[in-house]
Design a protein around this motif. Structure first.
Motif, PDB file in Angstrom:
ATOM      1  N   LYS B 442       0.723  -1.335   0.039  1.00  0.00           N
ATOM      2  CA  LYS B 442       0.093  -0.084  -0.146  1.00  0.00           C
ATOM      3  C   LYS B 442       0.808   1.399   0.023  1.00  0.00           C
ATOM      4  N   ASP B 443       1.866   1.310   0.790  1.00  0.00           N
ATOM      5  CA  ASP B 443       2.765   2.326   0.938  1.00  0.00           C
ATOM      6  C   ASP B 443       3.312   2.702  -0.480  1.00  0.00           C
ATOM      7  N   PHE B 444       3.808   1.455  -1.154  1.00  0.00           N
ATOM      8  CA  PHE B 444       4.240   1.626  -2.378  1.00  0.00           C
ATOM      9  C   PHE B 444       3.311   2.438  -3.524  1.00  0.00           C
ATOM     10  N   ASN B 445       2.061   1.965  -3.196  1.00  0.00           N
ATOM     11  CA  ASN B 445       0.950   2.566  -4.345  1.00  0.00           C
ATOM     12  C   ASN B 445       0.972   3.980  -3.849  1.00  0.00           C
ATOM     13  N   THR B 446       0.849   4.505  -2.706  1.00  0.00           N
ATOM     14  CA  THR B 446       0.729   5.843  -2.415  1.00  0.00           C
ATOM     15  C   THR B 446       2.002   6.657  -2.836  1.00  0.00           C
TER      16      THR B 446
END
Lengths: 494, 474
Positions: B442-446
């Motif tokens: 998720k962090d990668f996505n943001t």
């Protein structure tokens, strides 16, 4: 007209003008928020019919400081709305923020004109200074100059004066433009004192630039090669401006903070509990008002016609705030309860006097405790910051602008004086023991007769007095550094 | 190429700037580690105490009855402190670390203060960390984001400003290019040389920092945390390359190194120091947020609307199905609307912050700050993730209450009303627990967008430097 001079003027102008526009807009927004908030609380107070309802409705607001454009200081960080009430002494820690702020936007750092000068002008001063001596030495012109019968001190002084004049140009032009921009705005009314304060800021800026120029000159006098001088100057800049302030404050944070809070808080709480016992004793001895139900007087001593009761309290151990007070409101008291009324009046007269004296006693505990917990660590940080010219400059400009801790505290002491004035007015007019304190049937509260709150920013002489120590320090460092450079320079081989 | 790189590194190793850089970085990283070691255990302790207390509330309610659980809900939710807090502070003094569970609202009482109508719990998002009443000087903390974003970038500029202009001044550039080396090899060699010679003190400082932190038994770094640290380290190198490329670009075009440094420093000051704050001020003055009073005023029409709809049943003490259901609908609807009102306010503020962040992304320093925050699990996006976790859990818990109630044959299955719900205690072990999790994907996505932008910056500047160097007259 060297390249560095042109670049210096250009970049300072660009940054100062762009930020002045932004800062001005920000100030105007804050000012309009202040005006709306003041008006709203004015109206809100006038809606109240009985005096006891002034609690949390008599609110004073802190106007934004127009000089915060030059140095923001604490102006935006600290609360700007505070209630005046006899059950607690207002301090900066009890203030809240009014208006339509989005607190999350504080995630972004804020900027002011002092910050721009602090960063850019110091850099420029170093860039002007690094090759003043080392460069001439490298090119061999220094030897040439010294063959003339001129004293070395003169050369040094001439170099210093000419460079300072060059550095003054971007400072003055950019300030002039920003002042022109500021005076065209209708929302700020400047008076002569404000211009004097800006003058003080210019003076400090001058000393600050001069200090960095001298640091650069010192490095230049000590080194043989310009590239070394440049590298050393840049690292000195990075350390003094960027690294040291953050590093030292982080280091101060590591030192454990004083923990006098709990004992002081318990002491304050005990005083209030004692007051509660006094109150109950007073009521127990009274045959008509007592004995009490669960909440004491909350249902109006069985006074017929009571409409509602209220409880005002706060319990914030972190800021040592503790108080509670209950009361009730009666629209129209029924005739059968009429004999009770004088008793209730005398009860409120007694109780409120007791509250005021209890609050005065808690303040004796609370003030030093808050000082130890909040002010002393902050002052330690500020003191350590002053080992860098940046800290000195920031403190001095804050003092001139009136956005330093003392400037903010001035407002809160004005609020405390106002609270005192309101209480004195209540005593004078016997409002605490009046019928209008809790009932609206025989005349309602007259809010227009209440003393008005007014706050004037401190006198310019006080600003000057607060800025003086830092100014003096800067001056002394300048002089000492100049003497050191002089000594190095006359002893150096060419 | 390796020859040039090696020569560059040897040159740098003996230089003054290398020594100063090492000392500076070591001092900063050391302070950072010591501070983290002192503060992190306290932070974790505070969090655990708060969570235990909130869990106790949940269990006492569950032990009482399912009805109590449905009415009062769980205790407050707390944000789990990130073990990588030392990488990015992420405005912890500004962002709240809890999502609060509102007590059920009391709609009506009789003259003896007995509650007649009481709703059910809802979520609310507090404004900010109200504990923070500090009047100390306002300076950013020394975290990795600061060390990399400000100090390392300045050092990168100082390492490359004379890469070509210095050689040109000394005349060695002409000499080097007289050999049969392609120009791009020279450029890449210089670039790698500078990158490696900055990496040496940086890696040294990072190692000292991590050694201090990982050997202390008060802080535990999991495998995932090490992975995240690896990503942050890679980001640091990427960001440093950006400023190296900028330095090379300016250095190729300018004849004298003093001028080159002047240009670079002014660019650096503008982009790194001033741009973030100026852009944020501009962005935040676009649209003022809703005021607190407005926010409270919104509540009244909602309530009135609901009263009008359900009033005929609310005062009735009948226990038939319609009355109970009407009461239940009233309570749930009120809680739902209250929650939505709070959520919308949060969303509005979030969109404001996002707008400001988008504009400040023009500055690579803010890009880096956001990226490190994202991977360190602190900062604004993390706060939103936490809020999302809480919302998901709230749904789960409500589902659990409804399911358990369905399992009780004596209950009328009307949620939120005493007479209509199961009064049996619930096994507190069976109640779902809130867990504040972080997911790397998720962090990668943001962070993807910002990462892309940063890479783009580097590529553009590097190719700019290449083009400039290929075409430049020596």
């Amino acid at each position: 007209m060297t390249f560095r001079f042109a670049a210096a003027v250009f970049i300072t102008l660009l940054l100062v003008v762009a930020n002045t526009v932004v800062l001005l807009k920000d100030y105007e927004q804050r000012l309009s928020a202040y005006n709306t908030a003041t008006q709203e609380s004015h109206q809100e107070l006038r809606k109240q019919k009985v005096y006891s309802r002034y609690a949390m409705k008599l609110i004073v607001h802190r106007p934004p400081n127009p000089l915060s454009i030059f140095n923001l200081g604490l102006d935006k960080q600290v609360g700007n709305e505070i209630a005046v009430y006899h059950a607690f002494v207002p301090t900066v820690w009890d203030a809240v923020k009014h208006g339509a702020d989005n607190p999350f936007l504080n995630l972004f750092t804020s900027i002011d004109i002092a910050l721009i000068f602090q960063g850019v002008l110091s850099l420029l001063a170093l860039v002007f200074a690094y090759d003043a001596l080392a460069g001439e030495r490298e090119r061999g012109t220094l030897r040439l100059v010294l063959t003339h019968p001129i004293q070395r001190g003169y050369i040094l002084f001439a170099k210093y004066i000419s460079a300072m004049l060059c550095l003054l140009v971007p400072l003055l032009i950019s300030l002039l433009l920003s002042i022109i921009l500021l005076t065209t705005s209708t929302s700020i009314s400047w008076n002569a004192d404000d211009f004097l304060r800006i003058g003080g800021i210019i003076l400090i800026s001058l000393l600050y630039i001069s200090l960095f120029y001298l640091i650069g000159l010192c490095i230049s006098a000590m080194t043989r090669r310009t590239s070394t001088a440049l590298m050393l100057s840049m690292f000195a800049w990075g350390f003094l401006v960027l690294v040291y302030p953050n590093l030292i404050l982080t280091a101060v944070d590591i030192v454990p903070k004083p923990e006098t809070q709990t004992s002081a808080y318990n002491q304050i709480k005990q005083m209030w509990e004692e007051l509660d016992r006094e109150k109950k004793k007073f009521l127990r001895n009274d045959t008509i008002l007592g004995p009490l139900s669960r909440d004491g007087e909350s249902w109006g001593f069985r006074l017929k016609g009571g409409e509602y009761s209220f409880l005002r309290d706060a319990d914030k151990p972190s800021t040592l705030l503790y108080f509670y007070q209950s009361g009730f409101y009666a629209g129209k008291i029924k005739a059968e309860s009429e004999p009770h009324v004088p008793l209730v009046q005398s009860y409120y007269g007694f109780h409120n006097r007791e509250i005021v004296s209890t609050v005065n006693r808690t303040w004796l505990v609370r003030e030093p405790a808050l000082e130890a917990v909040y002010i002393q660590p902050a002052n330690l940080g500020r003191m350590l910051l002053k080992f860098s010219p940046v800290g000195l400059y920031d403190a001095a400009t804050e003092a001139w602008a009136g956005t330093d801790v003392e400037g903010i505290q001035d407002f809160f002491s004005a609020v405390r004086r106002y609270r005192r004035a309101v209480i004195d007015y209540f005593y004078d007019k016997k409002i605490f023991e009046s019928r209008q304190w809790f009932a609206a049937d025989e005349g309602t509260a007259d809010w227009d007769a209440l003393p008005r709150f007014s706050f004037q920013r401190s006198d310019i002489s006080i600003n000057a007095k607060r800025a003086f120590p830092d100014l003096f320090l800067l001056l002394m460092i300048n002089v000492v550094l100049f003497v050191i450079i002089f000594l190095i320079f006359i002893r150096s081989e060419v | 190429m390796w020859h040039i790189t090696k020569r560059e590194i040897y040159d740098n190793l003996n230089s003054l700037r290398f020594a100063l850089t090492t000392v500076l970085l070591l001092a900063l990283m050391g302070t950072n580690a010591v501070k983290h070691l002192r503060e992190h255990p306290k932070r974790v302790q505070r969090y655990q105490d708060a969570v235990t207390e909130s869990l106790n509330r949940l269990t006492t309610r569950a032990d009482d009855s399912l009805y109590k659980l449905a009415q009062y809900g769980p205790g407050n939710f707390y944000k789990k402190p990130s073990p990588l807090h030392f990488c990015a502070n992420g405005g912890e003094t500004i962002l709240p670390d809890t999502v609060e569970v509102n007590e059920p609202p009391v709609f009506a009482t009789d003259s003896d203060n007995n509650v007649l109508l009481k709703g059910i719990w809802s979520l609310s998002y507090p404004d900010a960390n109200l504990q923070n009443k500090d009047i100390g000087p306002n300076v950013s903390q020394v975290d990795w984001a600061f060390i990399i974003g400000y100090v390392l970038s300045l050092i990168a500029v100082l390492f490359t400003f004379d890469a070509f202009s210095g050689e040109r001044e000394r005349g060695t550039l002409r000499l080097m290019l007289a050999n049969s080396i392609p120009r791009h090899t020279v450029l890449i060699g210089k670039f790698l040389g500078a990158l490696l010679s900055i990496s040496i003190p940086f890696i040294l400082a990072v190692l000292v920092n991590l050694l201090l932190i990982s050997t202390a038994n008060t802080v535990h770094l999991t495998t995932e945390a090490w992975g995240r640290l690896g990503i942050i380290f890679f980001l640091a190198l990427l960001y440093t390359s950006l400023f190296l490329a900028l330095g090379l670009l300016v250095s190729t075009r300018v004849q004298r190194s003093a001028v080159s440094l002047m240009i670079l420093l002014l660019t650096w000051v503008t982009f790194v120091v001033f741009m973030p704050s100026t852009c944020a001020s501009i962005a935040s003055s676009f649209s003022p947020a809703m005021s607190f009073d407005e926010f409270w005023q919104q509540r009244n029409p909602i309530r009135e609307d609901l009263w009008d709809k359900y009033e005929q049943w609310l005062w009735s003490s009948k226990l038939d199905d319609t009355t109970l259901r009407a009461k239940s609908d009233f309570y749930t609807e009120n809680a739902k609307r209250e929650e939505r009102r709070h959520e919308e306010r949060l969303k509005y503020r979030t969109s404001q912050v996002h707008r400001a962040r988008a504009i400040t992304s023009l500055s690579p320093a803010t890009l880096l700050q956001h990226l490190i925050e994202a991977f360190a699990g602190t900062g604004f996006e993390r706060h939103l993730q936490f809020a999302g976790n809480v919302q998901r859990y709230a749904r789960q818990l409500r589902g659990f209450v409804a399911d358990t109630d369905r399992g009780d044959s004596e209950s009328l299955h009307v949620i939120g009303v005493r007479e209509g719900m199961s009064q049996k205690p619930v096994n507190s072990k069976a109640v779902p627990r809130f867990e504040d999790t972080l997911s790397l994907s998720k962090d990668f996505n943001t962070a993807a967008m910002e990462l892309l932008l940063l890479v783009l910056f580097v590529v553009v500047l590097l190719s700019g430097a290449y083009l400039a160097f290929v075409r430049v007259e020596v």
